[in-house]
Design a protein around this motif. Structure first.
Motif, short mmCIF file in Angstrom:
data_model
loop_
_atom_site.label_atom_id
_atom_site.label_comp_id
_atom_site.label_asym_id
_atom_site.label_seq_id
_atom_site.Cartn_x
_atom_site.Cartn_y
_atom_site.Cartn_z
N ASP A 98 44.53 18.40 3.79
CA ASP A 98 44.54 17.38 4.84
C ASP A 98 45.88 17.48 5.57
O ASP A 98 46.73 16.61 5.45
CB ASP A 98 44.33 15.99 4.25
CG ASP A 98 44.24 14.91 5.32
OD1 ASP A 98 44.00 15.27 6.49
OD2 ASP A 98 44.40 13.72 4.99
N VAL A 99 46.05 18.58 6.31
CA VAL A 99 47.29 18.85 7.03
C VAL A 99 47.04 18.69 8.53
O VAL A 99 46.10 19.27 9.07
CB VAL A 99 47.82 20.26 6.72
CG1 VAL A 99 49.09 20.54 7.53
CG2 VAL A 99 48.10 20.42 5.24
N THR A 100 47.88 17.90 9.18
CA THR A 100 47.74 17.63 10.61
C THR A 100 48.79 18.40 11.41
O THR A 100 49.98 18.10 11.30
CB THR A 100 47.88 16.13 10.90
OG1 THR A 100 46.92 15.40 10.13
CG2 THR A 100 47.68 15.84 12.37
N PRO A 101 48.40 19.39 12.20
CA PRO A 101 49.37 20.08 13.06
C PRO A 101 49.69 19.24 14.31
O PRO A 101 48.79 18.73 14.97
CB PRO A 101 48.65 21.37 13.45
CG PRO A 101 47.46 21.45 12.54
CD PRO A 101 47.10 20.04 12.23
N VAL A 102 50.97 19.08 14.60
CA VAL A 102 51.42 18.42 15.82
C VAL A 102 52.25 19.46 16.59
O VAL A 102 53.42 19.67 16.30
CB VAL A 102 52.26 17.16 15.51
CG1 VAL A 102 52.68 16.48 16.82
CG2 VAL A 102 51.49 16.19 14.62
N PHE A 103 51.61 20.13 17.54
CA PHE A 103 52.22 21.27 18.21
C PHE A 103 52.66 22.32 17.19
O PHE A 103 53.66 23.02 17.37
CB PHE A 103 53.42 20.85 19.08
CG PHE A 103 53.06 19.88 20.17
CD1 PHE A 103 52.39 20.31 21.30
CD2 PHE A 103 53.38 18.54 20.05
CE1 PHE A 103 52.04 19.41 22.31
CE2 PHE A 103 53.04 17.64 21.05
CZ PHE A 103 52.37 18.07 22.19
N GLY A 104 51.91 22.39 16.10
CA GLY A 104 52.20 23.37 15.05
C GLY A 104 50.90 24.01 14.59
O GLY A 104 49.85 23.86 15.23
N ILE A 129 53.50 17.89 2.37
CA ILE A 129 54.34 18.87 3.06
C ILE A 129 54.76 18.36 4.43
O ILE A 129 54.06 17.56 5.07
CB ILE A 129 53.64 20.24 3.18
CG1 ILE A 129 52.41 20.14 4.10
CG2 ILE A 129 53.22 20.75 1.82
CD1 ILE A 129 52.62 20.71 5.48
N SER A 130 55.92 18.83 4.89
CA SER A 130 56.40 18.52 6.24
C SER A 130 57.17 19.72 6.76
O SER A 130 58.22 20.08 6.22
CB SER A 130 57.30 17.28 6.22
OG SER A 130 57.85 17.04 7.50
N LYS A 154 48.56 17.96 1.61
CA LYS A 154 48.46 17.11 2.79
C LYS A 154 49.82 17.02 3.47
O LYS A 154 50.84 17.39 2.91
CB LYS A 154 47.95 15.71 2.42
CG LYS A 154 48.94 14.87 1.65
CD LYS A 154 48.32 13.53 1.29
CE LYS A 154 49.38 12.59 0.71
NZ LYS A 154 49.85 11.61 1.64
N GLY A 155 49.82 16.52 4.70
CA GLY A 155 51.08 16.37 5.43
C GLY A 155 50.92 16.76 6.88
O GLY A 155 49.83 16.64 7.47
N SER A 156 52.00 17.27 7.47
CA SER A 156 51.98 17.60 8.89
C SER A 156 52.91 18.76 9.20
O SER A 156 53.85 19.05 8.46
CB SER A 156 52.41 16.38 9.73
OG SER A 156 53.74 16.01 9.43
N GLY A 214 52.37 17.59 -8.64
CA GLY A 214 52.52 17.51 -7.19
C GLY A 214 53.97 17.35 -6.77
O GLY A 214 54.89 17.70 -7.51
N GLY A 215 54.18 16.80 -5.56
CA GLY A 215 55.54 16.60 -5.08
C GLY A 215 55.64 16.67 -3.57
O GLY A 215 54.65 16.46 -2.85
N HIS A 216 56.85 16.99 -3.10
CA HIS A 216 57.14 17.03 -1.67
C HIS A 216 57.81 18.35 -1.31
O HIS A 216 58.68 18.84 -2.04
CB HIS A 216 58.07 15.88 -1.28
CG HIS A 216 57.53 14.51 -1.61
ND1 HIS A 216 56.68 13.82 -0.79
CD2 HIS A 216 57.71 13.73 -2.71
CE1 HIS A 216 56.36 12.67 -1.35
NE2 HIS A 216 56.97 12.59 -2.51
N ILE A 217 57.42 18.92 -0.17
CA ILE A 217 58.04 20.14 0.34
C ILE A 217 58.38 19.90 1.81
O ILE A 217 57.50 19.56 2.60
CB ILE A 217 57.11 21.36 0.20
CG1 ILE A 217 56.65 21.56 -1.24
CG2 ILE A 217 57.80 22.62 0.72
CD1 ILE A 217 55.61 22.65 -1.40
N THR A 218 59.66 20.09 2.16
CA THR A 218 60.10 19.88 3.53
C THR A 218 60.87 21.10 4.01
O THR A 218 61.74 21.60 3.31
CB THR A 218 61.01 18.64 3.63
OG1 THR A 218 60.30 17.50 3.14
CG2 THR A 218 61.43 18.39 5.07
#
Length: 226
Positions: free
Chosen positions: A188-194, A168-169, A215-217, A141-145
């Motif tokens: 489990d990805v949450t869109p905020v105006f995206g 992810i972000s 997961k992320g936003s 796994g990991g992080h993607i920005t």
């Protein structure tokens, strides 16, 4: 480019600038008096030019170059009213040009993909277009920005030994993940105006088998699974 060459280039640029100021004094009667503001503006421009030479064109060093030039021009009395608004307008125009530059760059070098074999990934991308293919056989796994840019991660060749989570972000940016075809996954990805778009083939989780979690936003951004 080594530091010696970079220093010589910067020195040459300032000699040219001094010659141009002398020429403008001769032609238009401009003053050569250097105020404290102009001195520090020249320092800012020197740092920006050195950064461009060493790191290439980046939005931040272009902005510093613009700010330095704006201070000098304003100090010479060449700007009229609303000087701050003029600076803001120039930076906005530079940002628009930067977007166009990245779009053209992506169309030219869009097929270039960097290889990666790390079990744990940490990719951060700003104002750029990046493609990476990971082939780890023990992916964890990991992080993607992504911020004001696009990052494409090809995970089609990975294998996992235990549950793996990718956080992810995407903020005013885009993340594209090419999913493996034989590994169960959850999202489990949450869109905020995206937006979050899942175009990947469905591989449902199976009891007892490890799965991949995305997961992320996305904040004014996009994440797409393929």
């Amino acid at each position: 480019m080594n530091r010696k060459t970079a220093s010589e280039i910067v020195a040459g640029i300032f000699v040219i600038a001094l010659g141009m100021l002398t020429l403008f004094k001769a032609l238009f009667g401009w003053t050569l008096d250097i105020s404290a503001a102009s001195f520090w503006a020249l320092v800012i421009m020197a740092v920006a030019i050195t950064s461009i030479i060493h790191r290439g064109v980046r939005f931040y060093n272009v902005v510093f170059l613009i700010i330095g030039g704006w201070i000098i021009i304003n100090d010479l009395g060449l700007l009229g009213r609303h000087t701050f608004l003029t600076l803001v307008a120039i930076i906005i125009i530079a940002f628009g040009m930067w977007i166009v530059y990245n779009a053209v760059k992506a169309s030219v070098v869009g097929n270039s993909t960097s290889a990666d074999m790390n079990d744990f990934i940490h990719f951060s991308n700003s104002f750029n277009n990046v493609k990476i293919a990971n082939s780890s056989k023990s992916f964890k796994g990991g992080h993607i920005t992504s911020t004001f840019g696009t990052i494409t991660i090809d995970l089609s060749q990975i294998a996992i030994q235990s549950n793996a989570i990718i956080d992810i972000s995407a903020t005013f940016g885009s993340i594209i993940i090419i999913m493996p075809r034989n590994i169960p996954y959850r999202t489990d990805v949450t869109p905020v105006f995206g937006t979050f778009i899942n175009n990947a083939p469905i591989v449902p989780p199976t009891n007892g088998l490890p799965f991949l979690m995305i997961k992320g936003s996305t904040v004014f951004g996009t994440c797409t699974l393929k």
